[in-house]
Design a protein around this motif. Structure first.
Motif, PDB file in Angstrom:
ATOM      1  N   VAL A  98      79.006   9.996  58.845  1.00  0.00           N
ATOM      2  CA  VAL A  98      78.055   9.121  59.201  1.00  0.00           C
ATOM      3  C   VAL A  98      77.472   8.345  57.829  1.00  0.00           C
ATOM      4  CG1 VAL A  98      75.604   8.824  59.930  1.00  0.00           C
ATOM      5  CG2 VAL A  98      77.201  10.628  61.169  1.00  0.00           C
ATOM      6  N   THR A  99      77.674   6.928  58.224  1.00  0.00           N
ATOM      7  CA  THR A  99      77.398   6.128  57.079  1.00  0.00           C
ATOM      8  C   THR A  99      75.865   5.771  57.054  1.00  0.00           C
ATOM      9  OG1 THR A  99      77.566   4.128  58.246  1.00  0.00           O
ATOM     10  CG2 THR A  99      79.484   5.033  57.434  1.00  0.00           C
ATOM     11  N   ARG A 100      75.552   5.348  55.840  1.00  0.00           N
ATOM     12  CA  ARG A 100      73.962   4.796  55.515  1.00  0.00           C
ATOM     13  C   ARG A 100      73.748   3.978  56.723  1.00  0.00           C
ATOM     14  NH1 ARG A 100      73.944   1.560  50.524  1.00  0.00           N
ATOM     15  NH2 ARG A 100      72.957   3.473  49.269  1.00  0.00           N
ATOM     16  N   ASP A 101      74.352   2.950  56.930  1.00  0.00           N
ATOM     17  CA  ASP A 101      74.156   1.657  57.978  1.00  0.00           C
ATOM     18  C   ASP A 101      74.037   2.371  59.299  1.00  0.00           C
ATOM     19  OD1 ASP A 101      74.048   0.028  55.960  1.00  0.00           O
ATOM     20  OD2 ASP A 101      76.067  -0.915  56.294  1.00  0.00           O
ATOM     21  N   GLU A 102      74.563   3.321  59.706  1.00  0.00           N
ATOM     22  CA  GLU A 102      74.686   3.954  60.917  1.00  0.00           C
ATOM     23  C   GLU A 102      73.407   4.707  61.095  1.00  0.00           C
ATOM     24  OE1 GLU A 102      79.318   4.560  62.344  1.00  0.00           O
ATOM     25  OE2 GLU A 102      78.541   5.951  60.825  1.00  0.00           O
ATOM     26  N   ALA A 103      73.127   5.549  60.111  1.00  0.00           N
ATOM     27  CA  ALA A 103      71.735   6.211  60.182  1.00  0.00           C
ATOM     28  C   ALA A 103      70.865   5.644  60.003  1.00  0.00           C
ATOM     29  CB  ALA A 103      71.916   7.319  58.848  1.00  0.00           C
ATOM     30  N   ILE A 104      70.626   4.587  59.365  1.00  0.00           N
ATOM     31  CA  ILE A 104      69.287   3.630  59.539  1.00  0.00           C
ATOM     32  C   ILE A 104      69.313   2.880  60.791  1.00  0.00           C
ATOM     33  CG2 ILE A 104      68.278   1.592  58.521  1.00  0.00           C
ATOM     34  CD1 ILE A 104      69.274   2.490  55.843  1.00  0.00           C
ATOM     35  N   ALA A 105      70.498   2.464  61.113  1.00  0.00           N
ATOM     36  CA  ALA A 105      70.290   1.703  62.604  1.00  0.00           C
ATOM     37  C   ALA A 105      70.000   2.731  63.704  1.00  0.00           C
ATOM     38  CB  ALA A 105      71.773   1.169  62.778  1.00  0.00           C
ATOM     39  N   HIS A 106      70.347   3.857  63.499  1.00  0.00           N
ATOM     40  CA  HIS A 106      69.812   4.929  64.690  1.00  0.00           C
ATOM     41  C   HIS A 106      68.476   5.252  64.490  1.00  0.00           C
ATOM     42  CE1 HIS A 106      70.520   8.335  67.155  1.00  0.00           C
ATOM     43  NE2 HIS A 106      69.903   9.351  66.250  1.00  0.00           N
ATOM     44  N   ALA A 107      67.966   5.385  63.650  1.00  0.00           N
ATOM     45  CA  ALA A 107      66.481   5.509  63.363  1.00  0.00           C
ATOM     46  C   ALA A 107      65.719   4.417  64.134  1.00  0.00           C
ATOM     47  CB  ALA A 107      65.892   5.903  61.815  1.00  0.00           C
ATOM     48  N   VAL A 108      66.256   2.978  63.797  1.00  0.00           N
ATOM     49  CA  VAL A 108      65.606   1.911  64.299  1.00  0.00           C
ATOM     50  C   VAL A 108      65.600   1.825  65.749  1.00  0.00           C
ATOM     51  CG1 VAL A 108      65.848  -0.541  64.403  1.00  0.00           C
ATOM     52  CG2 VAL A 108      66.047   0.397  62.177  1.00  0.00           C
ATOM     53  N   LEU A 109      66.884   2.419  66.294  1.00  0.00           N
ATOM     54  CA  LEU A 109      67.137   2.397  67.775  1.00  0.00           C
ATOM     55  C   LEU A 109      66.067   3.261  68.358  1.00  0.00           C
ATOM     56  CD1 LEU A 109      68.922   1.898  70.406  1.00  0.00           C
ATOM     57  CD2 LEU A 109      69.987   4.105  69.638  1.00  0.00           C
TER      58      LEU A 109
END
Length: 287
Positions: free
Chosen positions: A65-76
């Protein structure tokens, strides 16, 4: 879109840590499960790196899991509920202090209310931890990113000592959590504690709020006991995702054998009712 530095969710999240009672912060894995948890009255949510990886068909803690995916997931999760969200950002998505600081900066810019930074060296494998001095430098870089932002972002120092090779994981966890507190942690967390004396020693060693991973057995399953011991925050990690996937696999395995076996646990029409309501994004993140 530029996001406010001090969002309402960040203020609310800090307030939860400041009050003198325990709160439970469960870990959904998508917008739907987040909204169901919000409907049940939880005041904050957290992501789970494992649950996210599994929804993407990838293993946990391997860089899948990439940094961008992890942050986008938290925002979701936040936008689905309007609740404060703590990001499980593993070891900060980078081997250097600068990379860790960049992860925190991006999380703040995205409107995440807080995150944990682990001390496990994932590149080394085998559960190895960063040496304490190096782990401290990485955490100090995260703290500096928060200070530069001017936000109330809640930064949690997390030690994986209970999952690392070593003769005395409790002693090592306490030593490291005290280092992270000195480096500016707003909360500390050592997943894996299950005995009362372990929890008591950690709570007694630091002055910042302590998070415990619930559901591992022993005292970690007893919220009232954790509250008495002075624990401020309980998260569930991948626990709920494991329960859901376990039920899915049991039912699917039965179907593969030619049987229907839902175990009487299938959700009903309450789901449509819960999801018919609009998203909860409170709108405090856009300028």
């Amino acid at each position: 879109m530029v996001l406010e530095v001090e969002s309402r969710s960040t203020i609310d999240f800090r307030a939860l840590h400041a009050r003198e009672r325990l709160f439970v912060m469960p870990n959904p894995w998508d917008a739907g499960t987040a909204r169901l948890l919000a409907d049940l009255g939880f005041e904050a949510l957290a992501t789970s790196s494992a649950a996210l990886a599994w929804t993407l068909g990838r293993p946990d803690a391997t860089g899948g899991v990439t940094r961008d995916e992890a942050i986008a997931h938290a925002v979701l999760i936040h936008r689905a509920t309007g609740l404060p969200v703590n990001g499980d950002f593993e070891s900060g998505y980078g081997d250097t202090p600068q990379a860790v600081a960049e992860t925190v900066r991006r999380a703040i810019d995205a409107g995440v209310a807080g995150c944990s930074i682990e001390d496990q060296d994932q590149a080394a494998g085998g559960g190895a931890l960063y040496p304490p001095a190096e782990a401290a430098r990485r955490f100090e870089a995260a703290r500096e990113a928060v200070e530069r932002s001017g936000s109330g972002f809640v930064l949690t120092g997390r030690s994986e000592a209970f999952f690392a090779p070593g003769p005395d994981p409790l002693k090592e966890a306490v030593r490291r959590l005290k280092v992270y507190e000195a480096a500016g942690a707003d909360a500390v967390y050592a997943p894996g504690v299950t005995a009362e004396h372990e929890v008591a020693e950690i709570v007694g060693a630091v002055s910042v709020p302590v998070n415990v991973l619930g559901g591992l057995g022993g005292v970690s399953n007893d919220l009232a006991a954790l509250a008495r011991l002075g624990v401020r925050r309980v998260s569930i990690g991948s626990g709920l995702a494991k329960v859901a996937l376990g039920g899915f696999l049991r039912a699917a395995s039965a179907l593969a054998d030619g049987r229907f076996d839902y175990g009487g646990a299938a959700a009903s029409s309450i789901l449509n009712g819960a999801f018919a309501r609009p998203d909860r994004d409170d709108g405090d993140d856009e300028d």
